[in-house]
Write a protein that holds these residues in place. Structure first.
Motif, PDB file in Angstrom:
ATOM      1  N   GLU A  44       0.665  -1.149  -0.017  1.00  0.00           N
ATOM      2  CA  GLU A  44       0.125  -0.003   0.029  1.00  0.00           C
ATOM      3  C   GLU A  44       0.926   1.250   0.055  1.00  0.00           C
ATOM      4  OE1 GLU A  44      -3.860   0.730   1.724  1.00  0.00           O
ATOM      5  OE2 GLU A  44      -3.553  -1.363   2.861  1.00  0.00           O
ATOM      6  N   PRO A  45       1.691   1.515   0.734  1.00  0.00           N
ATOM      7  CA  PRO A  45       2.760   2.698   0.701  1.00  0.00           C
ATOM      8  C   PRO A  45       3.564   2.782  -0.596  1.00  0.00           C
ATOM      9  CG  PRO A  45       3.055   1.458   2.761  1.00  0.00           C
ATOM     10  CD  PRO A  45       2.208   0.553   2.059  1.00  0.00           C
ATOM     11  N   ILE A  46       3.783   1.469  -1.139  1.00  0.00           N
ATOM     12  CA  ILE A  46       4.459   1.562  -2.493  1.00  0.00           C
ATOM     13  C   ILE A  46       3.424   2.155  -3.667  1.00  0.00           C
ATOM     14  CG2 ILE A  46       5.355   0.183  -4.312  1.00  0.00           C
ATOM     15  CD1 ILE A  46       6.704  -1.529  -2.300  1.00  0.00           C
ATOM     16  N   LEU A  47       2.042   1.800  -3.279  1.00  0.00           N
ATOM     17  CA  LEU A  47       1.071   2.095  -4.466  1.00  0.00           C
ATOM     18  C   LEU A  47       0.881   3.685  -3.930  1.00  0.00           C
ATOM     19  CD1 LEU A  47      -1.047   1.372  -6.418  1.00  0.00           C
ATOM     20  CD2 LEU A  47      -2.886   1.028  -4.520  1.00  0.00           C
ATOM     21  N   GLN A  48       0.797   3.996  -2.887  1.00  0.00           N
ATOM     22  CA  GLN A  48       0.727   5.534  -2.769  1.00  0.00           C
ATOM     23  C   GLN A  48       1.970   6.277  -3.289  1.00  0.00           C
ATOM     24  OE1 GLN A  48      -1.899   7.056  -1.581  1.00  0.00           O
ATOM     25  NE2 GLN A  48      -3.053   5.546  -0.809  1.00  0.00           N
ATOM     26  N   PHE A  49       3.078   5.800  -3.348  1.00  0.00           N
ATOM     27  CA  PHE A  49       4.245   6.133  -3.881  1.00  0.00           C
ATOM     28  C   PHE A  49       4.202   6.536  -5.299  1.00  0.00           C
ATOM     29  CE2 PHE A  49       8.491   5.815  -5.861  1.00  0.00           C
ATOM     30  CZ  PHE A  49       9.173   6.992  -5.456  1.00  0.00           C
ATOM     31  N   ASP A  63      -8.381  19.766  -6.912  1.00  0.00           N
ATOM     32  CA  ASP A  63      -9.118  18.783  -6.460  1.00  0.00           C
ATOM     33  C   ASP A  63      -8.576  18.495  -4.770  1.00  0.00           C
ATOM     34  OD1 ASP A  63     -10.311  16.361  -5.276  1.00  0.00           O
ATOM     35  OD2 ASP A  63      -9.745  15.109  -7.047  1.00  0.00           O
ATOM     36  N   PRO A  64      -9.305  18.926  -3.898  1.00  0.00           N
ATOM     37  CA  PRO A  64      -8.974  18.756  -2.555  1.00  0.00           C
ATOM     38  C   PRO A  64      -8.488  17.311  -1.893  1.00  0.00           C
ATOM     39  CG  PRO A  64     -11.134  19.473  -2.398  1.00  0.00           C
ATOM     40  CD  PRO A  64     -10.762  19.105  -3.872  1.00  0.00           C
ATOM     41  N   SER A  65      -9.083  16.479  -2.573  1.00  0.00           N
ATOM     42  CA  SER A  65      -9.229  15.225  -2.005  1.00  0.00           C
ATOM     43  C   SER A  65      -9.152  14.100  -3.152  1.00  0.00           C
ATOM     44  CB  SER A  65     -10.549  14.809  -1.098  1.00  0.00           C
ATOM     45  OG  SER A  65     -10.396  13.662  -0.651  1.00  0.00           O
ATOM     46  N   PRO A  66      -8.034  14.007  -3.650  1.00  0.00           N
ATOM     47  CA  PRO A  66      -7.934  12.990  -5.152  1.00  0.00           C
ATOM     48  C   PRO A  66      -8.323  11.727  -4.451  1.00  0.00           C
ATOM     49  CG  PRO A  66      -6.052  14.370  -4.829  1.00  0.00           C
ATOM     50  CD  PRO A  66      -6.961  14.630  -3.402  1.00  0.00           C
ATOM     51  N   THR A  67      -8.977  10.971  -5.531  1.00  0.00           N
ATOM     52  CA  THR A  67      -9.650   9.547  -5.262  1.00  0.00           C
ATOM     53  C   THR A  67      -9.503   8.874  -6.547  1.00  0.00           C
ATOM     54  OG1 THR A  67     -11.254  10.539  -3.584  1.00  0.00           O
ATOM     55  CG2 THR A  67     -11.788   8.400  -4.828  1.00  0.00           C
ATOM     56  N   LEU A  68      -9.175   7.564  -6.266  1.00  0.00           N
ATOM     57  CA  LEU A  68      -9.139   6.530  -7.460  1.00  0.00           C
ATOM     58  C   LEU A  68     -10.031   5.387  -7.059  1.00  0.00           C
ATOM     59  CD1 LEU A  68      -5.360   6.118  -8.595  1.00  0.00           C
ATOM     60  CD2 LEU A  68      -7.113   7.730  -9.404  1.00  0.00           C
ATOM     61  N   GLN A  69     -10.614   4.768  -7.927  1.00  0.00           N
ATOM     62  CA  GLN A  69     -11.724   3.620  -7.602  1.00  0.00           C
ATOM     63  C   GLN A  69     -11.145   2.418  -8.318  1.00  0.00           C
ATOM     64  OE1 GLN A  69     -15.348   4.455  -9.575  1.00  0.00           O
ATOM     65  NE2 GLN A  69     -14.393   5.429 -11.369  1.00  0.00           N
ATOM     66  N   TYR A  70     -11.918   1.281  -7.607  1.00  0.00           N
ATOM     67  CA  TYR A  70     -11.863   0.016  -8.363  1.00  0.00           C
ATOM     68  C   TYR A  70     -13.320  -0.240  -8.534  1.00  0.00           C
ATOM     69  CZ  TYR A  70     -11.949  -1.868  -3.376  1.00  0.00           C
ATOM     70  OH  TYR A  70     -12.139  -2.139  -2.051  1.00  0.00           O
ATOM     71  N   THR A  71     -13.253  -1.150  -9.430  1.00  0.00           N
ATOM     72  CA  THR A  71     -14.861  -1.438  -9.974  1.00  0.00           C
ATOM     73  C   THR A  71     -15.097  -3.263  -9.738  1.00  0.00           C
ATOM     74  OG1 THR A  71     -14.265  -1.794 -11.974  1.00  0.00           O
ATOM     75  CG2 THR A  71     -15.109   0.316 -11.241  1.00  0.00           C
ATOM     76  N   SER A  72     -14.456  -3.821  -9.096  1.00  0.00           N
ATOM     77  CA  SER A  72     -14.571  -5.106  -8.890  1.00  0.00           C
ATOM     78  C   SER A  72     -14.023  -5.705  -7.539  1.00  0.00           C
ATOM     79  CB  SER A  72     -13.967  -6.067 -10.013  1.00  0.00           C
ATOM     80  OG  SER A  72     -12.489  -6.138 -10.058  1.00  0.00           O
ATOM     81  N   GLN A  74     -12.057  -7.767  -6.332  1.00  0.00           N
ATOM     82  CA  GLN A  74     -10.727  -8.488  -6.508  1.00  0.00           C
ATOM     83  C   GLN A  74      -9.574  -7.349  -6.952  1.00  0.00           C
ATOM     84  OE1 GLN A  74     -13.043  -9.591  -8.502  1.00  0.00           O
ATOM     85  NE2 GLN A  74     -12.298  -9.769 -10.443  1.00  0.00           N
ATOM     86  N   GLU A  75     -10.119  -6.395  -7.601  1.00  0.00           N
ATOM     87  CA  GLU A  75      -9.287  -5.572  -8.196  1.00  0.00           C
ATOM     88  C   GLU A  75      -7.851  -5.039  -7.354  1.00  0.00           C
ATOM     89  OE1 GLU A  75      -9.525  -1.260 -10.991  1.00  0.00           O
ATOM     90  OE2 GLU A  75     -11.273  -2.809 -10.885  1.00  0.00           O
ATOM     91  N   TYR A  76      -8.588  -4.554  -6.092  1.00  0.00           N
ATOM     92  CA  TYR A  76      -7.522  -3.841  -5.455  1.00  0.00           C
ATOM     93  C   TYR A  76      -6.532  -4.673  -4.884  1.00  0.00           C
ATOM     94  CZ  TYR A  76      -5.552  -0.772  -1.933  1.00  0.00           C
ATOM     95  OH  TYR A  76      -4.774   0.009  -1.141  1.00  0.00           O
ATOM     96  N   LEU A  77      -6.799  -6.022  -4.423  1.00  0.00           N
ATOM     97  CA  LEU A  77      -5.994  -7.146  -4.080  1.00  0.00           C
ATOM     98  C   LEU A  77      -5.192  -7.498  -5.252  1.00  0.00           C
ATOM     99  CD1 LEU A  77      -5.255  -9.060  -2.085  1.00  0.00           C
ATOM    100  CD2 LEU A  77      -6.999 -10.624  -2.756  1.00  0.00           C
ATOM    101  N   PHE A  78      -5.625  -7.717  -6.351  1.00  0.00           N
ATOM    102  CA  PHE A  78      -4.717  -7.825  -7.564  1.00  0.00           C
ATOM    103  C   PHE A  78      -3.784  -6.817  -7.883  1.00  0.00           C
ATOM    104  CE2 PHE A  78      -7.599 -11.169  -9.419  1.00  0.00           C
ATOM    105  CZ  PHE A  78      -7.466 -12.311  -8.585  1.00  0.00           C
ATOM    106  N   ARG A  82       0.104  -7.297  -7.826  1.00  0.00           N
ATOM    107  CA  ARG A  82       0.930  -6.863  -8.852  1.00  0.00           C
ATOM    108  C   ARG A  82       2.106  -5.991  -8.458  1.00  0.00           C
ATOM    109  NH1 ARG A  82      -1.269  -3.371 -14.297  1.00  0.00           N
ATOM    110  NH2 ARG A  82       0.599  -3.400 -15.437  1.00  0.00           N
ATOM    111  N   ILE A  83       2.019  -5.263  -7.510  1.00  0.00           N
ATOM    112  CA  ILE A  83       3.135  -4.310  -7.248  1.00  0.00           C
ATOM    113  C   ILE A  83       4.110  -5.348  -6.464  1.00  0.00           C
ATOM    114  CG2 ILE A  83       3.737  -2.587  -5.301  1.00  0.00           C
ATOM    115  CD1 ILE A  83       0.994  -1.307  -5.930  1.00  0.00           C
TER     116      ILE A  83
END
Length: 325
Positions: A44-49, A63-72, A74-78, A82-83
């Motif tokens: 997670e820290p690597i992803l933030q970096f 944008d005061p609060s940048p946000t990214l999303q995942y739509t499935s 398992q997507e975030y775990l994968f 991957r990282i």
């Protein structure tokens, strides 16, 4: 001695080599697995970096609060896995390179070991330099170019979850502003797709920075020469321009940066190959094996060669067959 005995005796070294190869592969795979586990603990820290350039660009756009999303589900775990794979390999690379070297080194002469080992050491450092350049220079420019075409989006994506202290924002203040005409185009980025862009830049520039290592090693093996590389400069320039157009956004500034960096590495490669050739020439001269008729004209075909030419013995030598002593 019978023929079957000859076959049996010759097969013994092969079996030993295969057994050693199996041992090296097992150790390499084990190091890779350990690297994956270690990298996953800080994924997670690597992803933030890695997503830092996107965050900085969105904040610059308001944008005061940048946000990214995942739509499935398992997507975030994968994405984290991957990282872990990429950085786990990076962590395990010293062990993997050491095992590769231990397997190959016994079959090399001492001079070959001395020639090959520096390239194994230099390769990861050059890749790290290219990856750093991609992350800190190229990716921010690319994100600013891409995200500059759309409105800031995640302001509205985060409005429903915002609060000031313990007091929630009134519902009427959470309404998305109305528009009189047109369709609002906003950016709701996906984690895996945003990470994919960043990793592509890192891999592309990391490999581009391997150019001096690769060409110098080929020069040591006699596969390329400094005059040959110098004679195809114009073709190299066209190839680098095409590479810049493929791996960077259609932004002249970013493409120019990539062109200047990669072409600079190409010129550095010519210089390094020339140094290798001069060293080889000096060694052959000392052994009396240097062929003036064949090698000297080729080395002088590059107009820049005289700048790096070492001082020869001021005492003129005999001239043979039109060659220079």
């Amino acid at each position: 001695m019978s023929k079957p005995d000859d076959i049996e005796e010759s097969s013994a070294p092969l079996i030993e080599h295969l057994a050693e190869l199996r041992t090296r592969l097992i150790r390499s795979v084990a190091a890779f697995i350990v690297g994956i586990v270690l990298a996953f603990t800080v994924a997670e820290p690597i992803l933030q970096f890695l997503l830092g350039p996107i965050e900085a660009t969105l904040r610059e756009l308001g944008d005061p609060s940048p946000t990214l999303q995942y739509t499935s589900p398992q997507e975030y775990l994968f994405t984290l896995f991957r990282i872990s794979m990429v950085f786990g390999f990076a962590l395990a690379f010293p062990v993997i390179a050491h095992q590769l070297w231990r397997f190959v080194a016994p079959g090399l002469y001492r001079t070959e070991k001395a020639a090959f080992l520096p390239f194994i050491i230099a390769s990861p450092f050059m890749f790290l330099a290219g990856a750093s350049f991609a992350h800190f220079v190229v990716t921010p420019l690319a994100m600013a170019f891409f995200l500059g075409f759309a409105d800031v989006s995640s302001i509205f994506a985060n409005l429903m979850s915002r609060a000031v202290g313990d007091v929630a924002i009134p519902v009427d203040a959470l309404a998305v502003p109305e528009t009189d005409e047109g369709v609002r185009i906003t950016f709701f980025g996906k984690v895996n797709e945003s990470l994919d862009i960043t990793l592509k830049f890192i891999m592309a520039f990391g490999l581009c920075f391997q150019l001096p290592v690769m060409l110098t090693l080929m020069g040591k093996a006699g596969l390329v020469s400094a005059p040959g590389l110098a004679s195809v400069r114009k073709y190299a320039m066209v190839g680098i321009l095409l590479l810049a157009a493929l791996v960077t956004p259609p932004d002249v500034v970013t493409q120019l940066i990539l062109f200047v960096v990669v072409y600079g590495l190409y010129e550095v490669s010519i210089f390094l190959v020339r140094r290798v050739e001069k060293k080889r020439e000096k060694e052959l001269r000392a052994q009396g094996l240097w062929d003036e008729d064949d090698a000297e004209p080729d080395l002088e075909s590059d107009p820049l060669y005289d700048e790096f030419r070492e001082e020869d013995d001021p005492t003129p030598g005999p001239t043979t067959g039109g060659g220079k002593a």
